[in-house]
Design a protein around this motif. Structure first.
Motif, PDB file in Angstrom:
ATOM      1  N   PHE A  84       0.560  -0.904  -0.199  1.00 29.30           N
ATOM      2  CA  PHE A  84      -0.210   0.038   0.162  1.00 29.30           C
ATOM      3  C   PHE A  84       0.678   1.150   0.444  1.00 29.30           C
ATOM      4  CE2 PHE A  84      -3.517  -2.123   1.719  1.00 29.30           C
ATOM      5  CZ  PHE A  84      -3.824  -1.996   0.681  1.00 29.30           C
ATOM      6  N   ILE A  85       1.957   1.622   0.546  1.00 27.79           N
ATOM      7  CA  ILE A  85       2.747   2.754   1.081  1.00 27.79           C
ATOM      8  C   ILE A  85       3.819   2.429  -0.422  1.00 27.79           C
ATOM      9  CG2 ILE A  85       4.925   3.475   2.473  1.00 27.79           C
ATOM     10  CD1 ILE A  85       2.934   2.415   4.929  1.00 27.79           C
ATOM     11  N   ALA A  86       4.579   1.503  -0.535  1.00 26.74           N
ATOM     12  CA  ALA A  86       5.648   1.732  -1.781  1.00 26.74           C
ATOM     13  C   ALA A  86       4.811   0.971  -2.721  1.00 26.74           C
ATOM     14  CB  ALA A  86       6.326   0.246  -1.211  1.00 26.74           C
ATOM     15  N   GLY A  87       3.881   1.569  -2.998  1.00 27.28           N
ATOM     16  CA  GLY A  87       2.802   1.480  -4.224  1.00 27.28           C
ATOM     17  C   GLY A  87       2.748   2.748  -4.826  1.00 27.28           C
ATOM     18  N   VAL A  88       2.458   3.630  -3.568  1.00 26.50           N
ATOM     19  CA  VAL A  88       1.801   5.066  -3.955  1.00 26.50           C
ATOM     20  C   VAL A  88       2.210   5.653  -4.973  1.00 26.50           C
ATOM     21  CG1 VAL A  88       1.709   7.537  -2.478  1.00 26.50           C
ATOM     22  CG2 VAL A  88       0.801   5.023  -1.302  1.00 26.50           C
ATOM     23  N   PRO A  89       3.479   5.630  -5.749  1.00 27.92           N
ATOM     24  CA  PRO A  89       4.539   6.392  -6.335  1.00 27.92           C
ATOM     25  C   PRO A  89       4.268   5.678  -8.216  1.00 27.92           C
ATOM     26  CG  PRO A  89       6.242   6.067  -4.573  1.00 27.92           C
ATOM     27  CD  PRO A  89       4.897   4.947  -4.628  1.00 27.92           C
ATOM     28  N   LEU A  90       3.794   4.800  -7.523  1.00 25.21           N
ATOM     29  CA  LEU A  90       3.202   3.356  -8.947  1.00 25.21           C
ATOM     30  C   LEU A  90       1.576   4.737  -9.583  1.00 25.21           C
ATOM     31  CD1 LEU A  90       3.222   1.381 -11.996  1.00 25.21           C
ATOM     32  CD2 LEU A  90       2.456  -0.071  -9.073  1.00 25.21           C
ATOM     33  N   LEU A  91       1.505   4.072  -8.290  1.00 24.50           N
ATOM     34  CA  LEU A  91      -0.492   4.501  -7.763  1.00 24.50           C
ATOM     35  C   LEU A  91      -0.397   6.024  -9.109  1.00 24.50           C
ATOM     36  CD1 LEU A  91      -3.277   3.917  -8.101  1.00 24.50           C
ATOM     37  CD2 LEU A  91      -2.790   4.721  -5.443  1.00 24.50           C
ATOM     38  N   ILE A  92       0.594   7.403  -8.075  1.00 22.33           N
ATOM     39  CA  ILE A  92       0.428   8.090  -8.728  1.00 22.33           C
ATOM     40  C   ILE A  92       0.728   8.773 -10.166  1.00 22.33           C
ATOM     41  CG2 ILE A  92       0.975  10.709  -8.500  1.00 22.33           C
ATOM     42  CD1 ILE A  92       1.309  10.005  -5.372  1.00 22.33           C
ATOM     43  N   PHE A  93       1.602   7.657 -10.611  1.00 15.05           N
ATOM     44  CA  PHE A  93       2.486   8.050 -12.193  1.00 15.05           C
ATOM     45  C   PHE A  93       1.243   7.448 -12.949  1.00 15.05           C
ATOM     46  CE2 PHE A  93       4.349   7.444 -15.832  1.00 15.05           C
ATOM     47  CZ  PHE A  93       5.532   8.227 -15.703  1.00 15.05           C
ATOM     48  N   ALA A  94       0.322   5.962 -12.530  1.00 12.02           N
ATOM     49  CA  ALA A  94      -0.696   6.249 -13.263  1.00 12.02           C
ATOM     50  C   ALA A  94      -1.587   6.623 -13.439  1.00 12.02           C
ATOM     51  CB  ALA A  94      -1.096   4.935 -12.992  1.00 12.02           C
ATOM     52  N   LEU A  95      -2.630   7.377 -12.600  1.00  9.79           N
ATOM     53  CA  LEU A  95      -3.237   8.516 -12.555  1.00  9.79           C
ATOM     54  C   LEU A  95      -3.379   9.076 -13.300  1.00  9.79           C
ATOM     55  CD1 LEU A  95      -4.675   7.557  -8.779  1.00  9.79           C
ATOM     56  CD2 LEU A  95      -5.337   6.955 -10.692  1.00  9.79           C
ATOM     57  N   VAL A  96      -1.972   9.941 -13.350  1.00 10.77           N
ATOM     58  CA  VAL A  96      -1.785  11.169 -14.303  1.00 10.77           C
ATOM     59  C   VAL A  96      -1.676  10.535 -15.361  1.00 10.77           C
ATOM     60  CG1 VAL A  96       0.030  12.248 -14.835  1.00 10.77           C
ATOM     61  CG2 VAL A  96       0.359  12.350 -12.159  1.00 10.77           C
ATOM     62  N   ILE A  97      -0.928   8.958 -16.382  1.00 13.27           N
ATOM     63  CA  ILE A  97      -1.824   9.085 -16.931  1.00 13.27           C
ATOM     64  C   ILE A  97      -2.527   8.626 -17.885  1.00 13.27           C
ATOM     65  CG2 ILE A  97      -0.973   6.688 -18.827  1.00 13.27           C
ATOM     66  CD1 ILE A  97       1.906   8.814 -17.964  1.00 13.27           C
ATOM     67  N   LEU A  98      -3.691   7.933 -16.702  1.00 12.94           N
ATOM     68  CA  LEU A  98      -4.983   8.115 -17.240  1.00 12.94           C
ATOM     69  C   LEU A  98      -5.368   9.090 -17.037  1.00 12.94           C
ATOM     70  CD1 LEU A  98      -7.620   6.181 -17.510  1.00 12.94           C
ATOM     71  CD2 LEU A  98      -7.823   6.398 -14.928  1.00 12.94           C
ATOM     72  N   GLN A  99      -5.504   9.810 -16.701  1.00 11.56           N
ATOM     73  CA  GLN A  99      -5.607  11.380 -16.895  1.00 11.56           C
ATOM     74  C   GLN A  99      -5.915  12.138 -18.238  1.00 11.56           C
ATOM     75  OE1 GLN A  99      -7.965  13.359 -15.847  1.00 11.56           O
ATOM     76  NE2 GLN A  99      -8.336  14.299 -16.806  1.00 11.56           N
ATOM     77  N   ARG A 100      -4.311  11.405 -18.432  1.00  8.41           N
ATOM     78  CA  ARG A 100      -4.160  12.484 -19.351  1.00  8.41           C
ATOM     79  C   ARG A 100      -4.863  11.601 -20.744  1.00  8.41           C
ATOM     80  NH1 ARG A 100       2.178  12.962 -20.010  1.00  8.41           N
ATOM     81  NH2 ARG A 100       2.058  13.569 -22.281  1.00  8.41           N
ATOM     82  N   GLU A 101      -4.421  10.453 -21.021  1.00 13.94           N
ATOM     83  CA  GLU A 101      -5.539  10.273 -21.820  1.00 13.94           C
ATOM     84  C   GLU A 101      -6.926   9.518 -21.864  1.00 13.94           C
ATOM     85  OE1 GLU A 101      -3.913   6.830 -23.922  1.00 13.94           O
ATOM     86  OE2 GLU A 101      -2.051   8.479 -23.215  1.00 13.94           O
ATOM     87  N   ARG A 102      -7.441   9.873 -20.648  1.00 12.57           N
ATOM     88  CA  ARG A 102      -8.787  10.388 -20.737  1.00 12.57           C
ATOM     89  C   ARG A 102      -9.192  12.000 -21.658  1.00 12.57           C
ATOM     90  NH1 ARG A 102     -11.468   9.608 -14.724  1.00 12.57           N
ATOM     91  NH2 ARG A 102     -12.858  10.161 -15.880  1.00 12.57           N
ATOM     92  N   ARG A 103      -8.242  12.769 -21.230  1.00 13.26           N
ATOM     93  CA  ARG A 103      -8.448  14.338 -21.669  1.00 13.26           C
ATOM     94  C   ARG A 103      -8.158  14.042 -23.764  1.00 13.26           C
ATOM     95  NH1 ARG A 103      -3.652  16.197 -19.178  1.00 13.26           N
ATOM     96  NH2 ARG A 103      -5.577  16.828 -17.285  1.00 13.26           N
ATOM     97  N   THR A 104      -7.435  13.032 -23.876  1.00 14.90           N
ATOM     98  CA  THR A 104      -7.258  13.356 -25.425  1.00 14.90           C
ATOM     99  C   THR A 104      -8.130  12.546 -26.394  1.00 14.90           C
ATOM    100  OG1 THR A 104      -4.183  12.515 -24.747  1.00 14.90           O
ATOM    101  CG2 THR A 104      -4.791  12.156 -27.006  1.00 14.90           C
ATOM    102  N   THR A 105      -8.678  11.089 -25.021  1.00 15.38           N
ATOM    103  CA  THR A 105      -9.979  11.291 -25.694  1.00 15.38           C
ATOM    104  C   THR A 105     -10.666  11.554 -26.215  1.00 15.38           C
ATOM    105  OG1 THR A 105      -8.830   8.373 -24.494  1.00 15.38           O
ATOM    106  CG2 THR A 105     -11.190   8.926 -25.621  1.00 15.38           C
ATOM    107  N   HIS A 106     -11.008  12.321 -25.101  1.00 16.15           N
ATOM    108  CA  HIS A 106     -12.225  13.646 -25.253  1.00 16.15           C
ATOM    109  C   HIS A 106     -12.063  14.540 -26.013  1.00 16.15           C
ATOM    110  CE1 HIS A 106     -14.856  15.887 -23.549  1.00 16.15           C
ATOM    111  NE2 HIS A 106     -14.215  17.618 -23.759  1.00 16.15           N
ATOM    112  N   GLU A 107     -10.621  15.070 -25.885  1.00 17.07           N
ATOM    113  CA  GLU A 107      -9.776  15.956 -27.234  1.00 17.07           C
ATOM    114  C   GLU A 107     -10.756  15.254 -28.795  1.00 17.07           C
ATOM    115  OE1 GLU A 107      -6.406  16.927 -26.364  1.00 17.07           O
ATOM    116  OE2 GLU A 107      -6.910  18.894 -24.792  1.00 17.07           O
ATOM    117  N   LEU A 108     -10.087  14.086 -28.294  1.00 20.65           N
ATOM    118  CA  LEU A 108     -10.674  13.302 -30.151  1.00 20.65           C
ATOM    119  C   LEU A 108     -12.188  13.710 -30.140  1.00 20.65           C
ATOM    120  CD1 LEU A 108      -7.802  10.663 -29.901  1.00 20.65           C
ATOM    121  CD2 LEU A 108      -7.819  13.025 -31.465  1.00 20.65           C
ATOM    122  N   ARG A 109     -12.826  12.934 -28.976  1.00 18.96           N
ATOM    123  CA  ARG A 109     -14.445  12.842 -30.033  1.00 18.96           C
ATOM    124  C   ARG A 109     -14.582  14.319 -29.662  1.00 18.96           C
ATOM    125  NH1 ARG A 109     -15.802   8.746 -24.556  1.00 18.96           N
ATOM    126  NH2 ARG A 109     -14.594   6.573 -25.834  1.00 18.96           N
TER     127      ARG A 109
END
Length: 301
Positions: free
Chosen positions: A273-298
């Motif tokens: 749970f603790i050591a996985g925080v950097p992985l989770l944060i990085f993943a959520l940043v990527i996810l937010q960027r991908e969602r924004r890109t998908t929204h802009e394309l649509r």
């Protein structure tokens, strides 16, 4: 055969084939860490691919052949990211863990020594510091490449088939949630036997099930991201192999004790749970960027 039915058949096959191996080993009294158990896990890693190929034989699944071949035309940088990012995030996660539990940190590499002694490979003539450096070097160079040959079996199933099929029906976030849930529960038989977290942590086994879901959800986002950026599941297999090679690096700096064994649910592996925080944060940043890109394309269509 409908795609919905194909997904259920695929998941059922992937679970059944892997669980037969893991539960069979348990039935015969073979414990995690033994050579036969390691061989069984290696075979189980290819069961998602086997489930997919069974579907292909039934002509109910179709993934373009080029996804099975490495492609560098879309940028070598994504393959380098797949190679090195998991190690970087694993070390950051271990650092975060040891900032909180400073009394567990040591540069004496006592845990490494205890492991070498248990396997009969400890030699006083070889400095532990050199062994630790070699572990770090291998995690960032050749180990992910070798591990990718095993990880490819999972990636053919999870990212090569399941992710794109679910993505046709669900949103990006929902797809990652579903893949993370399915993938994490696929590990259930070995997690219940102590894989990743041991058997001594508070809240066993349900807290371990939750921790494995968070880890698989985070990692799945990154694996799907490099797959889409490169157009090849070899990139996700390489990143998968890299996380398998680097997840245990934090253990090199941990003092061994029974209390520490009971805290594996928190770290220093990125599955905690603790050591996985950097992985989770990085993943959520990527996810937010991908969602924004998908929204802009649509929006532009």
């Amino acid at each position: 055969m409908s795609k919905r039915r194909s997904v259920f058949i695929f998941v059922g096959l992937a679970y059944s084939l892997a669980w037969m191996i893991w539960l069979g080993l348990r039935f015969w009294g073979i414990q995690l860490g033994q050579s036969f158990a390691q061989l069984g896990t290696m075979l189980a890693m290819w069961t998602p691919a086997l489930a997919f190929f069974i579907l292909r034989a039934m002509k109910s699944a179709d993934v373009p052949l080029q996804e099975y071949t490495p492609s560098f035309k879309n940028g070598l940088r994504y393959y380098l990211t797949a190679l090195w990012l998991p190690t970087i995030l694993s070390l950051f996660g271990a650092g975060l863990y040891f900032m909180i539990f400073r009394n567990q940190f040591s540069l004496g590499f006592e845990y490494l020594q205890s492991m070498l002694e248990a396997t009969g490979h400890f030699k006083k003539s070889i400095p532990l510091q050199l062994v630790a450096v070699s572990q770090l070097f291998s995690a960032m160079t050749f180990a992910p490449v070798f591990n990718s040959l095993l990880a490819l079996g999972e990636e053919i199933g999870w990212r090569g088939y399941l992710y794109p099929v679910l993505r046709e029906r669900f949103s990006l976030f929902q797809t990652h949630l579903l893949v993370g849930l399915i993938w994490s529960l696929w590990h259930l038989p070995i997690n219940l036997q102590g894989y990743n977290y041991g058997l001594l942590y508070f809240g066993y086994p349900w807290l371990g099930v939750l921790a494995m879901f968070v880890f698989c959800f985070s990692l799945s986002i990154l694996l799907s991201w490099v797959r889409e950026k490169t157009g090849s599941i070899w990139a996700s297999a390489l990143m998968h192999g890299s996380i398998n090679a680097s997840a245990g690096l934090g253990l090199l700096f941990q003092l061994p004790s029974e209390k520490v064994e009971g805290m594996r649910i928190l770290g220093p592996s990125p599955a905690g749970f603790i050591a996985g925080v950097p992985l989770l944060i990085f993943a959520l940043v990527i996810l937010q960027r991908e969602r924004r890109t998908t929204h802009e394309l649509r929006t532009n269509l």
